[in-house]
Motif scaffolding. Sequence first.
Motif, PDB file in Angstrom:
ATOM      1  N   ALA A  75      13.512   5.075 -11.040  1.00  0.00           N
ATOM      2  CA  ALA A  75      12.864   4.120 -10.125  1.00  0.00           C
ATOM      3  C   ALA A  75      12.030   3.109 -10.912  1.00  0.00           C
ATOM      4  O   ALA A  75      12.027   1.909 -10.604  1.00  0.00           O
ATOM      5  N   THR A  76      11.349   3.577 -11.946  1.00  0.00           N
ATOM      6  CA  THR A  76      10.490   2.685 -12.733  1.00  0.00           C
ATOM      7  C   THR A  76      11.341   1.645 -13.466  1.00  0.00           C
ATOM      8  O   THR A  76      10.968   0.470 -13.547  1.00  0.00           O
ATOM      9  N   GLN A  77      12.496   2.084 -13.971  1.00  0.00           N
ATOM     10  CA  GLN A  77      13.370   1.128 -14.674  1.00  0.00           C
ATOM     11  C   GLN A  77      13.916   0.071 -13.709  1.00  0.00           C
ATOM     12  O   GLN A  77      13.957  -1.119 -14.038  1.00  0.00           O
ATOM     13  N   ILE A  78      14.333   0.529 -12.535  1.00  0.00           N
ATOM     14  CA  ILE A  78      14.867  -0.415 -11.529  1.00  0.00           C
ATOM     15  C   ILE A  78      13.780  -1.416 -11.142  1.00  0.00           C
ATOM     16  O   ILE A  78      14.009  -2.625 -11.055  1.00  0.00           O
ATOM     17  N   LEU A  79      12.576  -0.883 -10.937  1.00  0.00           N
ATOM     18  CA  LEU A  79      11.450  -1.746 -10.561  1.00  0.00           C
ATOM     19  C   LEU A  79      11.150  -2.752 -11.677  1.00  0.00           C
ATOM     20  O   LEU A  79      10.960  -3.950 -11.407  1.00  0.00           O
ATOM     21  N   ALA A  80      11.134  -2.275 -12.911  1.00  0.00           N
ATOM     22  CA  ALA A  80      10.800  -3.158 -14.044  1.00  0.00           C
ATOM     23  C   ALA A  80      11.833  -4.293 -14.145  1.00  0.00           C
ATOM     24  O   ALA A  80      11.468  -5.445 -14.420  1.00  0.00           O
ATOM     25  N   ARG A  81      13.104  -3.970 -13.887  1.00  0.00           N
ATOM     26  CA  ARG A  81      14.144  -5.028 -13.925  1.00  0.00           C
ATOM     27  C   ARG A  81      13.892  -6.060 -12.828  1.00  0.00           C
ATOM     28  O   ARG A  81      14.018  -7.266 -13.036  1.00  0.00           O
ATOM     29  N   ALA A  82      13.533  -5.559 -11.645  1.00  0.00           N
ATOM     30  CA  ALA A  82      13.270  -6.471 -10.519  1.00  0.00           C
ATOM     31  C   ALA A  82      12.061  -7.357 -10.821  1.00  0.00           C
ATOM     32  O   ALA A  82      12.055  -8.548 -10.491  1.00  0.00           O
ATOM     33  N   VAL A  83      11.050  -6.790 -11.473  1.00  0.00           N
ATOM     34  CA  VAL A  83       9.856  -7.580 -11.823  1.00  0.00           C
ATOM     35  C   VAL A  83      10.249  -8.695 -12.789  1.00  0.00           C
ATOM     36  O   VAL A  83       9.836  -9.856 -12.626  1.00  0.00           O
ATOM     37  N   GLU A  84      11.082  -8.348 -13.766  1.00  0.00           N
ATOM     38  CA  GLU A  84      11.546  -9.353 -14.735  1.00  0.00           C
ATOM     39  C   GLU A  84      12.247 -10.508 -14.020  1.00  0.00           C
ATOM     40  O   GLU A  84      11.980 -11.687 -14.270  1.00  0.00           O
ATOM     41  N   GLU A  85      13.156 -10.121 -13.097  1.00  0.00           N
ATOM     42  CA  GLU A  85      13.903 -11.135 -12.336  1.00  0.00           C
ATOM     43  C   GLU A  85      12.960 -12.042 -11.551  1.00  0.00           C
ATOM     44  O   GLU A  85      13.142 -13.258 -11.506  1.00  0.00           O
TER      45      GLU A  85
END
Length: 430
Positions: free
Chosen positions: A137-147
């Motif tokens: 979940a943290t990795q998915i969230l971090a990718r979304a934050v980058e986007e």
Amino acid sequence: MAYPYRHEKETPMLSRGFGDPRTRTLEGWKELGGYTALEKALSGSREDVIEEVKASGLRGRGGAGFPTGVKWSFMPKEKKGPHYLCCNADESEPGTFKDRELLRWTPHQVIEGCLIAAYAMQAEHVYIYCRGEFFEATQILARAVEEAYEAGLIGTNILGTGADIELTVVAGAGAYICGEETALMNSLEGRRGLPRVKPPFPAAVGAFGRPTTINNVETLASVPHIINRGGAWYRGFGTEKSPGTKLFCVSGHVRRPGNYELPLGFPMMELINDVCGGLLPGRTLKAVIPGGSSVPIMSAEDCQTCTLDYEGVVECGSMLGCASVIVMDDTTNIVKQVRRMVDFYAHESCGQCTPCREGTQWLSRILVRIENGKGTEEDLDTLLELGDQMTGTTICVLSDSAAAPVASSIEKFRDDYLALIRRGERVGAA
Ligand SMILES: Cc1cc2nc3c(=O)[nH]c(=O)nc-3n(C[C@H](O)[C@H](O)[C@H](O)COP(=O)(O)O)c2cc1C
């Protein structure tokens, strides 16, 4: 049946992206109308946002059910230095598994809610504090934050409006106590996750000594819908005092456990029998814990008329908490289940307060003795007295949480304890 709740038959709001990997991307989230609420919020005043959230009647989904708009209004109106928002994604309460799904499937929904809340409270930095074990979940969230950063939705001059909000995803080390808001802030600052004495409350002195608001993931994920469609629309779901929809995490002895988004006020027996497909054939309902392991246990009888809203569950002798409904059938050994919960709290106690540090261990030792057929009836009195002394006497309510299932199970299932004490009989196996 006439339901005690209002329910417009619409697609769920919070969980509508669940199961669809496209909603993890900015493009997919925008297809569902994502970030239009942020645009709308930024084009109006901060006060308007707070008033809309107040009008919606949204209550905090982290357990206590405190009105969100009111909480936001506690932040200083005049800004004399940094303000912070912490999104609490530590989710460790046994039986609770909703926030991780919001993060895994709809990270942008959470980010959008955080940005709107930050704007309303003049918070220049948002920290999303994730439980250490939520690696995916943290990795998915971090990718979304980058986007979102790349699209100009986070950072300086968001959408050209002049608003500056930074957002950082922080991974905890996997400690239940770090979900408690003041322990979370200590952990965020790089200290041990020990709860702080209140007052001062976080809105006055919070993270890094600055005004801070801490909100649960589900609370913040609800905000874009309220801003887009209005507080009055949101009140079209749920009950007068508990408006909106809520994610119910159902686990235990039902055929279809899982996360279900339903209007608050939904009847508990309907959730168990209709939504979750009922119990296994030939089984009967024995007990339900309606709000995660820290709330009082309910007997099958208590559940019959119970509606799942903050007031309805209290009327039936428990609390809605974070709406994590743990269902137990007649094969359940209640003493064993309570002992397992107490062991959890004993392990997770930060050890700062004596009643909690010593009390949780002591409760556990007595329960093990009873479970093994070596207890006495006086042990029940000792458990109750101990629980009393552990309630309301510590910095945070972890101690109260450990005592609640013990006291309520002795009240509701005394015969199970007595069977083990008097005859050394095991009551149920599970
Ligand atoms: C021991 C303990 C653990 C907690 N864990 C969580 C948690 O994992 N997630 C959460 O949102 N709130 C948790 N809370 C409640 C928070 O302290 C806080 O009330 C909440 O995050 C506020 O958000 P809300 O107003 O949106 O409900 C916990 C409280 C205690 C005492």
